[in-house]
Structures are given as structure tokens and as C-alpha cells.
Design an enzyme around this catalytic site. Structure first.
Site, PDB file in Angstrom:
ATOM      1  N   LYS A  23     -19.552 -31.525  24.061  1.00 45.42           N
ATOM      2  CA  LYS A  23     -19.766 -32.203  22.864  1.00 45.42           C
ATOM      3  C   LYS A  23     -20.882 -32.773  22.863  1.00 45.42           C
ATOM      4  O   LYS A  23     -21.711 -33.117  21.951  1.00 45.42           O
ATOM      5  CB  LYS A  23     -18.339 -33.201  22.891  1.00 45.42           C
ATOM      6  CG  LYS A  23     -18.628 -34.288  21.655  1.00 45.42           C
ATOM      7  CD  LYS A  23     -17.247 -35.162  21.502  1.00 45.42           C
ATOM      8  CE  LYS A  23     -17.422 -36.319  22.394  1.00 45.42           C
ATOM      9  NZ  LYS A  23     -18.304 -37.361  21.975  1.00 45.42           N
ATOM     10  N   ASN A  24     -21.157 -33.911  24.022  1.00 46.97           N
ATOM     11  CA  ASN A  24     -22.333 -34.788  23.946  1.00 46.97           C
ATOM     12  C   ASN A  24     -23.972 -33.699  24.296  1.00 46.97           C
ATOM     13  O   ASN A  24     -24.863 -34.565  24.168  1.00 46.97           O
ATOM     14  CB  ASN A  24     -22.340 -35.819  25.170  1.00 46.97           C
ATOM     15  CG  ASN A  24     -21.021 -36.596  24.955  1.00 46.97           C
ATOM     16  OD1 ASN A  24     -20.707 -36.953  23.701  1.00 46.97           O
ATOM     17  ND2 ASN A  24     -20.945 -37.574  25.834  1.00 46.97           N
ATOM     18  N   CYS A 117     -16.991 -44.596  18.459  1.00 54.93           N
ATOM     19  CA  CYS A 117     -15.642 -45.176  19.487  1.00 54.93           C
ATOM     20  C   CYS A 117     -15.860 -46.628  19.506  1.00 54.93           C
ATOM     21  O   CYS A 117     -17.187 -47.565  19.645  1.00 54.93           O
ATOM     22  CB  CYS A 117     -15.905 -44.658  20.784  1.00 54.93           C
ATOM     23  SG  CYS A 117     -15.099 -43.178  21.003  1.00 54.93           S
ATOM     24  N   ARG A 122     -22.493 -51.585  21.022  1.00 54.00           N
ATOM     25  CA  ARG A 122     -23.341 -50.272  21.092  1.00 54.00           C
ATOM     26  C   ARG A 122     -24.482 -50.301  20.115  1.00 54.00           C
ATOM     27  O   ARG A 122     -24.764 -49.757  19.172  1.00 54.00           O
ATOM     28  CB  ARG A 122     -22.475 -49.205  20.736  1.00 54.00           C
ATOM     29  CG  ARG A 122     -21.373 -48.878  21.681  1.00 54.00           C
ATOM     30  CD  ARG A 122     -20.505 -47.777  21.501  1.00 54.00           C
ATOM     31  NE  ARG A 122     -21.193 -46.245  21.966  1.00 54.00           N
ATOM     32  CZ  ARG A 122     -20.643 -45.238  22.041  1.00 54.00           C
ATOM     33  NH1 ARG A 122     -19.677 -45.127  21.750  1.00 54.00           N
ATOM     34  NH2 ARG A 122     -21.297 -44.323  22.624  1.00 54.00           N
ATOM     35  N   PRO A 123     -25.463 -51.290  20.367  1.00 49.60           N
ATOM     36  CA  PRO A 123     -26.658 -51.534  19.388  1.00 49.60           C
ATOM     37  C   PRO A 123     -27.485 -50.330  19.458  1.00 49.60           C
ATOM     38  O   PRO A 123     -27.540 -49.205  20.635  1.00 49.60           O
ATOM     39  CB  PRO A 123     -27.216 -52.742  20.107  1.00 49.60           C
ATOM     40  CG  PRO A 123     -26.862 -52.801  21.377  1.00 49.60           C
ATOM     41  CD  PRO A 123     -25.548 -52.203  21.499  1.00 49.60           C
ATOM     42  N   ASP A 125     -31.138 -50.904  19.285  1.00 48.94           N
ATOM     43  CA  ASP A 125     -32.347 -51.545  19.370  1.00 48.94           C
ATOM     44  C   ASP A 125     -33.214 -50.606  20.350  1.00 48.94           C
ATOM     45  O   ASP A 125     -34.426 -50.532  19.861  1.00 48.94           O
ATOM     46  CB  ASP A 125     -32.302 -53.034  20.040  1.00 48.94           C
ATOM     47  CG  ASP A 125     -31.590 -52.998  21.310  1.00 48.94           C
ATOM     48  OD1 ASP A 125     -30.417 -52.156  21.166  1.00 48.94           O
ATOM     49  OD2 ASP A 125     -32.053 -53.629  22.299  1.00 48.94           O
ATOM     50  N   ASP A 309     -17.551 -42.341  31.070  1.00 46.94           N
ATOM     51  CA  ASP A 309     -16.569 -41.489  30.166  1.00 46.94           C
ATOM     52  C   ASP A 309     -15.557 -40.847  31.128  1.00 46.94           C
ATOM     53  O   ASP A 309     -14.588 -40.252  30.462  1.00 46.94           O
ATOM     54  CB  ASP A 309     -17.030 -40.147  29.528  1.00 46.94           C
ATOM     55  CG  ASP A 309     -18.256 -40.647  28.369  1.00 46.94           C
ATOM     56  OD1 ASP A 309     -18.173 -41.780  27.648  1.00 46.94           O
ATOM     57  OD2 ASP A 309     -18.961 -39.821  27.769  1.00 46.94           O
ATOM     58  N   VAL A 331     -21.722 -49.867  32.202  1.00 47.46           N
ATOM     59  CA  VAL A 331     -22.311 -49.182  31.036  1.00 47.46           C
ATOM     60  C   VAL A 331     -21.939 -49.847  29.692  1.00 47.46           C
ATOM     61  O   VAL A 331     -22.722 -50.074  29.035  1.00 47.46           O
ATOM     62  CB  VAL A 331     -22.257 -47.825  31.031  1.00 47.46           C
ATOM     63  CG1 VAL A 331     -22.876 -46.984  29.933  1.00 47.46           C
ATOM     64  CG2 VAL A 331     -22.654 -47.205  32.751  1.00 47.46           C
ATOM     65  N   ARG A 401     -11.437 -35.864  18.727  1.00 51.71           N
ATOM     66  CA  ARG A 401     -12.729 -35.666  18.382  1.00 51.71           C
ATOM     67  C   ARG A 401     -13.528 -34.913  19.709  1.00 51.71           C
ATOM     68  O   ARG A 401     -14.696 -34.476  19.732  1.00 51.71           O
ATOM     69  CB  ARG A 401     -13.267 -37.214  18.613  1.00 51.71           C
ATOM     70  CG  ARG A 401     -12.832 -37.971  17.256  1.00 51.71           C
ATOM     71  CD  ARG A 401     -13.552 -39.297  17.442  1.00 51.71           C
ATOM     72  NE  ARG A 401     -14.804 -39.287  17.486  1.00 51.71           N
ATOM     73  CZ  ARG A 401     -15.624 -40.540  17.176  1.00 51.71           C
ATOM     74  NH1 ARG A 401     -15.072 -41.490  17.143  1.00 51.71           N
ATOM     75  NH2 ARG A 401     -16.921 -40.304  17.208  1.00 51.71           N
TER      76      ARG A 401
END
Ligand code: UD1
Length: 423
Positions: A23-24, A117, A122-123, A125, A309, A331, A401
């Protein structure tokens, strides 16, 4: 209608399973296909709702996406819109990855701040700092970010943290920049290497992917032939089934696994007394009936460290181990969403800041629990395999997902799991 899983105690899982495409890896490659006018053919694409969401997003910009079994053809020759809709982007965070390719090819992109998620703020920047370093102008207004530049200019960019998404987005943008870009302290996940291979196959000039320094020689246009790209196997799906073998005290052989990619998971499983044999195209994971599964400490880190994950799934396993384990999440700042639900199943877990202290228990008990996000959901299913009595898990759209047919694939291995409508 929302759905739920009903899991009954299942005993040792046994059998062979072929792991799907990652998926990733496929999500950034779908975004990268926006860089080129020529059609791209992707193979080994998993049938996941996140892949459908990303396909819909690039279709909404004017790309054409056709699916046949595990193959996707993307034709971004007629992309007409450079603005992504909130409804589509809100569905998954990876949709922010369209920004780099659109900016590079068309000089402009307007994308809402992403969803995804529920695991911390989870920015983005670092993505934006990277674009700014390449000479893009950045504007925020009404929940949208607009980036623009006539032509990006290569630059030396040091990422404050090796963010996977920022590395991918900036790498895609830099492919069409003028001059060389050097990305330092970047992410080195296998999915970054897969994306770099795809970008090179459409004409990009990228070296160093898989290390902490990537060099991209910008080019003015992509000279691509007909492209066929094979997506790498999903190391997190593989890791999850490896833990399923361990928690059920079973014996599972997984094919289409790159043993190198699951090394951190293999090492941790061996540490807790699970046996792992690496073959040419896969791994066998099984338990020695004479050895208990024992506690171990673990800390999530960027690749090649232990993957965040896999943290929730390992917590489920360590909840059933002999002794006390300390799990430290470095993380994401809020990734212990599974803890409350595991505790309702009888697990003994205490959170102290960024660590969870897991006291192994003899018995987990089935009850009603809710999946709050993808990997937390998978962890609950794994715990339920081991629990006494039935467990009902709601919120399973999160699990869909990222896992292809999770229930039927577990059933193939002997698990007692059914999907039903949730009231
Ligand atoms: C990707 C994966 C996700 C995985 C994560 C870490 C995809 C589609 N998703 O997510 O499954 O859990 O890598 O391995 O590939 N951060 C910032 N600023 C930024 C970007 C990130 O502070 O601009 C922070 C995040 O909040 C987080 C950390 O960096 O705490 C890691 O995020 P990142 O590596 O970017 O993860 P994603 O690419 O979102």
C-alpha cells in the site's frame, strides 16, 4: 452499512499465504504518475480502499485510471485541474503527495491539509519547507495550501526528521527542477526506493534512494518509453501475518516477501523465542512448543529500525508473553490507540509518556472492541485470535484500508473470523 468482524478462538494458524503489493509503495507511485503525459502500467497493486481513494483523487484532476485485477494503468496526459477536493483528500493523508508532482509539472497545486489515520497531528511542514527550498511560493488560506513556481530550482535540503512523505514529495518535485537537489537526513524506507525506481523509469535521474542522502539531477522533460512497474511486496502486511503465526503459536509460510524488508520484525520475533526461517522468496514463522514466548523491549524508529506500523500488532503479541515489555513509540506522538481496547480484552498495559509497559497475561478474553485506525485494528484481530470467547471488532473499514481481504486470508490459515453487518 458499517461492518464488524466476529473472531472466535482459533488455535494455531497454519498454511501458506502470498503477500500483496505494498500500500505505502503504490500510493506515492500513483501520485508520481501525474508527472508524465505518457501512460504507466503498475503491477502487483493491492485491491485496497486506500488505492481506490487515491485513484479517484487523480481521476478528479483529469487522469484516467483503469484497473484489471492487480494491474493499474494510469494516463495523466489530460490532467486539467490543479486543485484537489477536500472530500477526496480528507480520506487519506497520502493524497498530499500529489502536491510535488503537480507543482513540478504544472508550476502550481492547491491541496487541502490532509486527513488520514487518527494517530497524532501529522503536520506537513517538512513537505512545505522542502518546496520552499526549491523556490516555490507557499500560501495558506481557508484550509488549503497553494504552492507555485514557474520552474523549481535544485537545492540542498536537510530534513529535520526523516519523514517518509516529505522525502517522497520533495523527491518527486525535484525530478523536474533546474539543477541538482541533494536531500539529506531523508527517509530510507523500501517504499522510497520503489518510488525512486519508478521515477527513474519515467526518465528521472535519482541516486542514493535507500540511504540518508538522495541526489536528484533535475531535467526539463521526461523522456519515457512505455512504463511497466512492479510494486514491491507489503512488508507491513507480511509482518502482521508473521505476528499472527506467533500469537496463535502456529506455523505460517509467507511468499512474495523480501526478507531484508522485514528484518526488524524478524529480529524481534526471534528475540521473543519465535522461529523464523528466511527463504529466497519468503519467510516461515513458527513456534517451538517447548519454548514460551517471552517479553522484549522495543522502540519504533525510521527504517531500518522497528516500524511504527508494526508497533500495535507487536503489543498484542507481547500482551500474551511471559514477563514485562516496554514499547517506546518515537515516530508518532499519539499511537497507542489500541491500548484501551486491548485492556478491555484483559491485557495489562500502562502508558507512561511515549512508552507502554506491557505485563504479559495468561489469558485474553473476547469482548466488543472498536478499531480506531488501521494498525490498531489489525492488533485487535490478532489479540482476538488468542482470546477466550468471541470478540466483536467494529470500525473495520480502517482495516480494509490496508489489508486485502484480511478476514478471508486469515480464514485460509484456519482462523475463525466472519464479517457481519454492524448494527
Ligand atoms: C508514512 C506511512 C505510514 C507510516 C509512516 C512512518 C504512507 C502512505 N504512510 O506516513 O504508514 O506510519 O510513514 O513510517 O507511506 N512529520 C512532521 N512534519 C512533516 C511530516 C511528518 O512533523 O512535514 C512527522 C509526523 O507527524 C510523524 C513523523 O514525522 O510524527 C513521521 O511521519 P512521516 O514519516 O512523514 O509519515 P507519513 O509519510 O505520513
Amino acid at each position: 452499512m458499517s461492518e464488524k468482524f466476529i473472531v472466535e478462538p482459533s488455535g494455531p494458524l497454519r498454511g501458506t499465504l502470498e503477500i500483496c503489493g505494498a500500500k505505502n509503495a503504490v500510493l506515492p507511485v500513483l501520485a508520481a504518475a501525474l508527472l508524465t503525459e505518457k501512460p504507466c502500467l503498475l503491477q502487483n497493486v493491492p485491491a485496497l480502499s486506500d488505492v481506490d481513494s487515491m485513484s479517484l483523487l487523480i481521476e478528479s484532476l483529469g487522469a484516467r485510471v483503469a484497473r484489471e485485477k492487480n494491474t493499474l494503468t494510469i494516463d495523466a496526459g489530460d490532467v486539467a485541474s490543479l486543485k484537489a477536493s477536500y472530500e477526496l483528500v480528507g480520506k487519506l493523508r497520502a493524497s498530499f503527495l500529489i502536491m510535488g508532482p503537480l507543482l513540478a509539472r504544472f508550476g502550481r497545486a492547491k491541496v487541502p491539509l490532509p486527513g488520514g489515520c487518527a494517530i497524532g497531528s501529522r503536520p506537513v511542514d517538512l513537505h512545505l519547507k522542502g518546496f520552499a527550498a526549491l523556490g516555490a511560493k507557499i500560501d495558506h488560506s481557508h484550509g488549503f495550501v497553494t504552492v507555485s513556481a514557474k520552474r523549481l530550482r535544485g537545492a540542498k535540503i536537510y530534513l529535520d526528521f526523516p519523514s517518509v512523505g516529505a522525502t517522497e514529495n520533495v523527491m518527486m518535485a525535484a525530478v523536474l527542477a533546474e539543477g541538482q537537489t541533494i536531500l539529506e537526513n531523508c527517509a530510507s524506507e523500501p517504499e522510497i526506493v520503489d518510488l525512486a525506481n519508478f521515477l527513474n523509469s519515467i526518465g528521472g535521474k535519482i541516486r542514493g534512494a535507500g540511504t540518508d542522502t538522495i541526489k536528484i539531477d533535475g531535467i526539463s522533460s521526461l523522456e519515457q518509453k512505455n512504463i511497466t512497474h512492479n510494486i514491491i511486496p507489503d512488508r507491513i502486511e507480511a509482518g502482521t501475518f508473521m505476528v499472527a503465526a506467533a500469537i496463535s503459536r502456529g506455523d505460517i509460510t509467507l511468499t512474495n516477501v523480501l526478507a531484508d524488508h522485514v528484518k526488524p520484525v524478524t529480529a524481534k520475533l526471534k528475540e521473543v523465542n519465535v522461529l523464523v526461517e528466511e527463504g529466497e522468496n519468503g519467510v516461515r514463522v513458527y513456534c517451538d512448543p517447548c519454548r514460551e514466548i517471552i517479553a522484549a523491549d522495543l522502540k519504533t524508529l525510521p527504517y531500518p529500525g522497528f516500524p511504527t506500523d508494526m508497533q500495535a500488532q507487536f503489543m498484542a503479541l507481547l500482551s500474551t508473553a511471559q514477563g514485562t515489555s516496554v514499547i517506546t513509540e518515537t515516530v508518532f506522538e499519539n499511537r497507542f490507540m489500541q491500548v484501551g481496547e486491548l485492556k478491555r480484552m484483559g491485557a495489562e498495559i500502562k502508558i507512561e509518556s511515549r512508552s507502554a509497559i506491557v505485563e504479559g497475561v495468561e489469558i485474553l478474553t473476547g469482548t466488543q472492541v472498536a478499531a480506531s485506525d488501521l494498525r490498531a485494528g489489525a492488533a485487535l484481530v490478532l489479540a482476538a485470535l488468542r482470546a477466550e470467547g468471541p470478540t466483536e471488532i467494529t470500525g473495520i473499514h480502517h482495516i480494509d484500508r490496508g489489508y486485502v481481504d484480511f478476514d478471508s486470508r486469515l480464514r485460509e490459515l484456519g482462523a475463525s473470523i466472519t464479517r457481519a453487518d454492524a448494527e
